[in-house]
Design a protein around this motif. Structure first.
Motif, PDB file in Angstrom:
ATOM      1  N   GLY A  54       0.831  -1.208   0.000  1.00  0.00           N
ATOM      2  CA  GLY A  54       0.000   0.000   0.000  1.00  0.00           C
ATOM      3  C   GLY A  54       0.864   1.255   0.000  1.00  0.00           C
ATOM      4  O   GLY A  54       0.562   2.244  -0.682  1.00  0.00           O
ATOM      5  N   PRO A  86      -7.188  -3.854  -0.954  1.00  0.00           N
ATOM      6  CA  PRO A  86      -7.933  -2.602  -1.184  1.00  0.00           C
ATOM      7  C   PRO A  86      -7.058  -1.355  -1.049  1.00  0.00           C
ATOM      8  O   PRO A  86      -7.236  -0.391  -1.797  1.00  0.00           O
ATOM      9  CB  PRO A  86      -9.014  -2.621  -0.092  1.00  0.00           C
ATOM     10  CG  PRO A  86      -9.159  -4.058   0.279  1.00  0.00           C
ATOM     11  CD  PRO A  86      -7.829  -4.702   0.063  1.00  0.00           C
ATOM     12  N   GLU A  87      -6.067  -1.368  -0.118  1.00  0.00           N
ATOM     13  CA  GLU A  87      -5.241  -0.157   0.053  1.00  0.00           C
ATOM     14  C   GLU A  87      -4.380   0.105  -1.181  1.00  0.00           C
ATOM     15  O   GLU A  87      -4.081   1.256  -1.511  1.00  0.00           O
ATOM     16  CB  GLU A  87      -4.390  -0.217   1.334  1.00  0.00           C
ATOM     17  CG  GLU A  87      -3.340  -1.311   1.393  1.00  0.00           C
ATOM     18  CD  GLU A  87      -3.861  -2.642   1.941  1.00  0.00           C
ATOM     19  OE1 GLU A  87      -5.071  -2.928   1.797  1.00  0.00           O
ATOM     20  OE2 GLU A  87      -3.041  -3.408   2.507  1.00  0.00           O
ATOM     21  N   ARG A  89      -5.340  -0.785  -4.369  1.00  0.00           N
ATOM     22  CA  ARG A  89      -6.273  -0.307  -5.399  1.00  0.00           C
ATOM     23  C   ARG A  89      -6.663   1.148  -5.129  1.00  0.00           C
ATOM     24  O   ARG A  89      -6.702   1.960  -6.037  1.00  0.00           O
ATOM     25  CB  ARG A  89      -7.522  -1.198  -5.471  1.00  0.00           C
ATOM     26  CG  ARG A  89      -7.228  -2.688  -5.666  1.00  0.00           C
ATOM     27  CD  ARG A  89      -8.408  -3.438  -6.259  1.00  0.00           C
ATOM     28  NE  ARG A  89      -8.553  -3.143  -7.674  1.00  0.00           N
ATOM     29  CZ  ARG A  89      -7.888  -3.760  -8.645  1.00  0.00           C
ATOM     30  NH1 ARG A  89      -7.060  -4.736  -8.377  1.00  0.00           N
ATOM     31  NH2 ARG A  89      -8.064  -3.413  -9.902  1.00  0.00           N
ATOM     32  N   ASP A  90      -6.935   1.473  -3.853  1.00  0.00           N
ATOM     33  CA  ASP A  90      -7.339   2.847  -3.517  1.00  0.00           C
ATOM     34  C   ASP A  90      -6.233   3.835  -3.873  1.00  0.00           C
ATOM     35  O   ASP A  90      -6.494   4.917  -4.402  1.00  0.00           O
ATOM     36  CB  ASP A  90      -7.630   2.970  -2.019  1.00  0.00           C
ATOM     37  CG  ASP A  90      -8.937   2.287  -1.665  1.00  0.00           C
ATOM     38  OD1 ASP A  90      -9.659   1.890  -2.594  1.00  0.00           O
ATOM     39  OD2 ASP A  90      -9.214   2.129  -0.452  1.00  0.00           O
ATOM     40  N   ASN A  91      -4.984   3.451  -3.579  1.00  0.00           N
ATOM     41  CA  ASN A  91      -3.877   4.377  -3.821  1.00  0.00           C
ATOM     42  C   ASN A  91      -3.543   4.538  -5.303  1.00  0.00           C
ATOM     43  O   ASN A  91      -2.834   5.468  -5.671  1.00  0.00           O
ATOM     44  CB  ASN A  91      -2.623   3.939  -3.049  1.00  0.00           C
ATOM     45  CG  ASN A  91      -2.741   4.303  -1.572  1.00  0.00           C
ATOM     46  OD1 ASN A  91      -3.409   5.266  -1.227  1.00  0.00           O
ATOM     47  ND2 ASN A  91      -2.120   3.524  -0.714  1.00  0.00           N
ATOM     48  N   LEU A  93      -6.029   4.583  -7.616  1.00  0.00           N
ATOM     49  CA  LEU A  93      -7.268   5.040  -8.253  1.00  0.00           C
ATOM     50  C   LEU A  93      -7.144   6.429  -8.894  1.00  0.00           C
ATOM     51  O   LEU A  93      -7.488   6.614 -10.065  1.00  0.00           O
ATOM     52  CB  LEU A  93      -8.377   5.042  -7.195  1.00  0.00           C
ATOM     53  CG  LEU A  93      -9.796   5.078  -7.692  1.00  0.00           C
ATOM     54  CD1 LEU A  93     -10.159   3.725  -8.298  1.00  0.00           C
ATOM     55  CD2 LEU A  93     -10.754   5.385  -6.540  1.00  0.00           C
ATOM     56  N   ASN A  94      -6.606   7.401  -8.128  1.00  0.00           N
ATOM     57  CA  ASN A  94      -6.571   8.777  -8.624  1.00  0.00           C
ATOM     58  C   ASN A  94      -5.717   8.930  -9.870  1.00  0.00           C
ATOM     59  O   ASN A  94      -6.086   9.636 -10.804  1.00  0.00           O
ATOM     60  CB  ASN A  94      -6.051   9.734  -7.545  1.00  0.00           C
ATOM     61  CG  ASN A  94      -7.147  10.036  -6.554  1.00  0.00           C
ATOM     62  OD1 ASN A  94      -8.315   9.769  -6.830  1.00  0.00           O
ATOM     63  ND2 ASN A  94      -6.774  10.566  -5.395  1.00  0.00           N
ATOM     64  N   LYS A  97      -7.749   7.632 -12.772  1.00  0.00           N
ATOM     65  CA  LYS A  97      -8.902   8.486 -13.096  1.00  0.00           C
ATOM     66  C   LYS A  97      -8.435   9.769 -13.771  1.00  0.00           C
ATOM     67  O   LYS A  97      -9.080  10.266 -14.701  1.00  0.00           O
ATOM     68  CB  LYS A  97      -9.707   8.796 -11.830  1.00  0.00           C
ATOM     69  CG  LYS A  97     -10.606   7.640 -11.405  1.00  0.00           C
ATOM     70  CD  LYS A  97     -11.636   8.121 -10.404  1.00  0.00           C
ATOM     71  CE  LYS A  97     -12.583   7.018  -9.977  1.00  0.00           C
ATOM     72  NZ  LYS A  97     -13.751   6.858 -10.841  1.00  0.00           N
ATOM     73  N   VAL A 116     -14.887   0.162 -12.617  1.00  0.00           N
ATOM     74  CA  VAL A 116     -14.528   1.021 -11.473  1.00  0.00           C
ATOM     75  C   VAL A 116     -13.860   2.330 -11.900  1.00  0.00           C
ATOM     76  O   VAL A 116     -14.239   3.411 -11.434  1.00  0.00           O
ATOM     77  CB  VAL A 116     -13.572   0.265 -10.505  1.00  0.00           C
ATOM     78  CG1 VAL A 116     -13.091   1.167  -9.379  1.00  0.00           C
ATOM     79  CG2 VAL A 116     -14.249  -0.980  -9.948  1.00  0.00           C
ATOM     80  N   ALA A 170     -12.123  -7.116  -3.859  1.00  0.00           N
ATOM     81  CA  ALA A 170     -11.930  -5.728  -4.306  1.00  0.00           C
ATOM     82  C   ALA A 170     -11.837  -5.680  -5.831  1.00  0.00           C
ATOM     83  O   ALA A 170     -10.894  -6.192  -6.417  1.00  0.00           O
ATOM     84  CB  ALA A 170     -10.649  -5.156  -3.698  1.00  0.00           C
TER      85      ALA A 170
END
Ligand code: DC
Length: 210
Positions: A54, A86-87, A89-91, A93-94, A97, A116, A170
């Protein structure tokens, strides 16, 4: 053109997504992001440094994606493991996007792009092929790179990666409901490109080039 073209490509490993994404990006003159490289960089980075995945994902820079070791099967397996966190994937994401929101439009390929990262993309493709066809392609690719392996091992490793990518909680690998399904088992790269292009043109998008 009917608005900004974002092409979201998902699918199984060795189904032909990468080649298709590069060809569509060249055709429509769009920037392309192979999102698998992000997970490969995190997986390999965690393996080499022993630091939490992460943390590595949070500190990832675009220059980290140029490492040739990211193309190895070892990196692919490591990527598939950290991709379930998940940590991680979350990191990531931005970054993804932001890439997708460029004014020019964009092509992204991965496992969760249509579901997603870009759920509103006007074009979504889900690329798959039989396990045998994909294992044969991966086997030939490895042989060309001088890697000594046997087909049953390639098939087994691929099945393990498919299972992990599809069964994780996730953002599991899924076709978006509005994705165009492209089974490339009996197609070469030209036929897959032609089928994808026909779908995109039916949606009203044309290349602005000569
Ligand atoms: O496409 P690839 O083989 O380079 O991807 C490596 C791994 O990274 C894959 O097994 C699953 C993960 N991945 C993901 O979970 N989500 C993405 N958008 C891209 C890749």
């Amino acid at each position: 053109m009917t608005g900004r073209l974002v092409i979201a490509i998902d699918g199984h490993s060795a189904a032909g997504k990468g080649t298709l994404a590069r060809r569509l990006a060249a055709h429509f003159r769009l920037p392309h992001l192979d999102t698998g490289l992000l997970y490969r960089a995190v997986g390999l980075g965690a393996e080499k440094s022993g630091r939490p995945a992460g943390e590595i994902a949070a500190a990832l820079r675009p220059s980290d994606l140029a490492d040739p070791d990211l193309r190895t099967d070892l990196a692919g397996q490591a990527a598939s493991r950290v991709a379930a966190l998940p940590e991680v994937r979350d990191n990531l994401l931005n970054f993804q996007k932001k890439f997708a929101s460029q004014a020019s439009g964009a092509v992204l390929d991965g496992r969760d792009i249509g579901t997603v990262i870009c759920p509103d993309a006007p074009v979504k493709l889900f690329v798959t092929a039989s396990s045998e066809a994909r294992a044969e392609r991966r086997y030939q690719e490895l042989r060309e790179r001088g890697v000594d392996t046997i087909k049953p091992r390639v098939l087994a490793e691929m099945a393990e990666r498919d299972r992990r990518d599809s069964e994780r909680a996730a953002a599991p690998l899924r076709a978006a409901p509005d994705a165009f399904l492209l089974d490339t088992s009996d197609m070469d790269a030209d036929a897959a490109f032609a089928a994808a292009l026909a779908f995109i043109e039916r949606k009203g998008f044309r290349s602005s080039g000569p």
